[in-house]
Scaffold this active site. Structure first.
Site, PDB file in Angstrom:
ATOM      1  N   ASP A   1       0.677  -0.729   0.330  1.00 28.52           N
ATOM      2  CA  ASP A   1      -0.032   0.388   0.093  1.00 28.52           C
ATOM      3  C   ASP A   1       0.458   1.267  -0.110  1.00 28.52           C
ATOM      4  O   ASP A   1       2.276   1.206  -0.118  1.00 28.52           O
ATOM      5  CB  ASP A   1      -1.032   0.114   1.418  1.00 28.52           C
ATOM      6  CG  ASP A   1      -2.373   0.803   0.931  1.00 28.52           C
ATOM      7  OD1 ASP A   1      -2.157   1.323   0.246  1.00 28.52           O
ATOM      8  OD2 ASP A   1      -2.909   0.003   1.513  1.00 28.52           O
ATOM      9  N   TRP A   2       0.203   2.206  -0.107  1.00 26.86           N
ATOM     10  CA  TRP A   2       1.523   3.284  -0.612  1.00 26.86           C
ATOM     11  C   TRP A   2       2.008   3.940   0.575  1.00 26.86           C
ATOM     12  O   TRP A   2       1.302   4.362   1.580  1.00 26.86           O
ATOM     13  CB  TRP A   2       0.315   4.421  -1.349  1.00 26.86           C
ATOM     14  CG  TRP A   2      -0.043   4.544  -2.874  1.00 26.86           C
ATOM     15  CD1 TRP A   2       0.149   6.350  -3.096  1.00 26.86           C
ATOM     16  CD2 TRP A   2      -0.064   3.413  -3.013  1.00 26.86           C
ATOM     17  NE1 TRP A   2      -0.026   5.586  -4.847  1.00 26.86           N
ATOM     18  CE2 TRP A   2       0.139   3.799  -4.500  1.00 26.86           C
ATOM     19  CE3 TRP A   2      -0.280   1.671  -3.262  1.00 26.86           C
ATOM     20  CZ2 TRP A   2      -0.202   3.476  -6.268  1.00 26.86           C
ATOM     21  CZ3 TRP A   2      -0.036   1.473  -4.713  1.00 26.86           C
ATOM     22  CH2 TRP A   2       0.054   2.185  -5.462  1.00 26.86           C
TER      23      TRP A   2
END
Length: 306
Positions: free
Chosen positions: A208-209
């Site tokens: 995820d970012w």
């Protein structure tokens, strides 16, 4: 985010993000959110959310719907859709419940498989998320999901297992949280042992970012991205050279130089992760789409005239 290699407002790029890689034929894969329609800065279609889709109990219709979503991806220059969201409705206050399907892992798995199959049927790729056990809003990025193996396998992983076995997504995204004390983006047991080992999946995994930088408690020579590579989480997104919270940006090289005898990262582990990404890029059809007569052209994704 918003890589200059793709349409304005994209979520980031992976693969051929440097000129030297692109000179060697490695394309850049452009990612976009998400489960309720493509999110770009200039235009986006608002589509029914995951909970609405699950309420239909209509797997063929959802797969057909997802194929249309994939066609829109092609029209707007997206290669990887950051979807479907597959976390369980455990907490009614979870701010992203609308993206997810249900409190039931069977329905979640079947609908997730339908979305992946539909998107990938037109030649682009899906990226189911968030693997795993990210089911609350409070402290979502830093929480530690403490869960028994039985509950983990029967509830929180079951939907992902069904989806992986039935639709074989080209990519999967890890979660922000810890699972039983280990951050999702370092989790060897979930990623290598279960996902790749037990479920025999051979795709590419992205974080995820951003991610939480940390040392490996078992191998002192591993930390940050070296720790991630040992777990077979292949790509640190969103693809920038610099990431918030990075303590040592050269952690892979430092770990490699520490030597395998001291628990450092090995050349083979680095090559394995590179192979996972290159295999996805080869399967993705990106090169063929880029060379099509109506393909996206230019740094901001302008379309050529046909």
């Amino acid at each position: 985010m918003d890589s200059p290699l793709g349409a304005a407002g994209n979520a980031g790029a992976l693969g051929g993000v440097t000129e030297r890689l692109r000179e060697r034929g490695v394309p850049a894969a452009i990612t976009t959110d998400g489960p309720s329609g493509i999110r770009l800065s200039a235009y986006a279609s608002l589509l029914p959310c995951g909970t609405a889709l699950a309420s239909t109990w209509d797997i063929p219709a959802v797969q057909e719907f997802a194929a249309l979503h994939g066609e829109e991806m092609i029209a707007k220059g997206s290669d990887m859709l950051l979807s479907p969201g597959m976390n369980i409705h455990r907490d009614p206050l979870c701010g992203r419940n609308f993206e997810y399907f249900a409190e039931d892992p069977l329905l979640t798995g079947k609908l997730g498989a339908a979305v992946v199959a539909g998107v990938q049927s037109v030649g682009v790729s899906a990226c189911p998320k968030h693997y795993a056990a990210n089911n609350q809003e409070t402290n979502r990025i830093f929480s530690d999901s403490r869960v028994s193996e039985r509950a983990l396998r029967e509830i929180y992983l079951r939907g992902f297992e069904i989806m992986v076995r039935e639709s074989n997504p080209q990519n999967i995204m890890t979660s922000y949280n810890k699972i039983n004390g280990v951050w999702g983006h370092y989790h060897y047991d979930l990623v290598t042992t279960v996902l790749r080992g037990e479920w025999c999946w051979d795709g590419s995994i992205v974080t995820d970012w951003w991610m939480r930088m940390a040392p490996d408690p078992d191998f002192p020579a591993l930390r940050d991205s070296a720790y991630r590579v040992r777990g077979q989480v292949d790509v640190l997104m969103p693809g920038s050279m610099h990431h918030g919270g990075t303590e040592r940006e050269d952690s892979i090289m430092e770990s490699y130089l520490a030597g395998a005898d001291n628990g450092g990262i090995t050349l083979g582990e680095m090559q394995r992760t590179a192979h996972n990404v290159l295999r996805y890029l080869q399967r993705s059809g990106i090169v063929e789409r880029r060379s099509a007569p109506d393909a996206w052209d230019g740094p901001r994704g302008e379309r050529r005239a046909i």
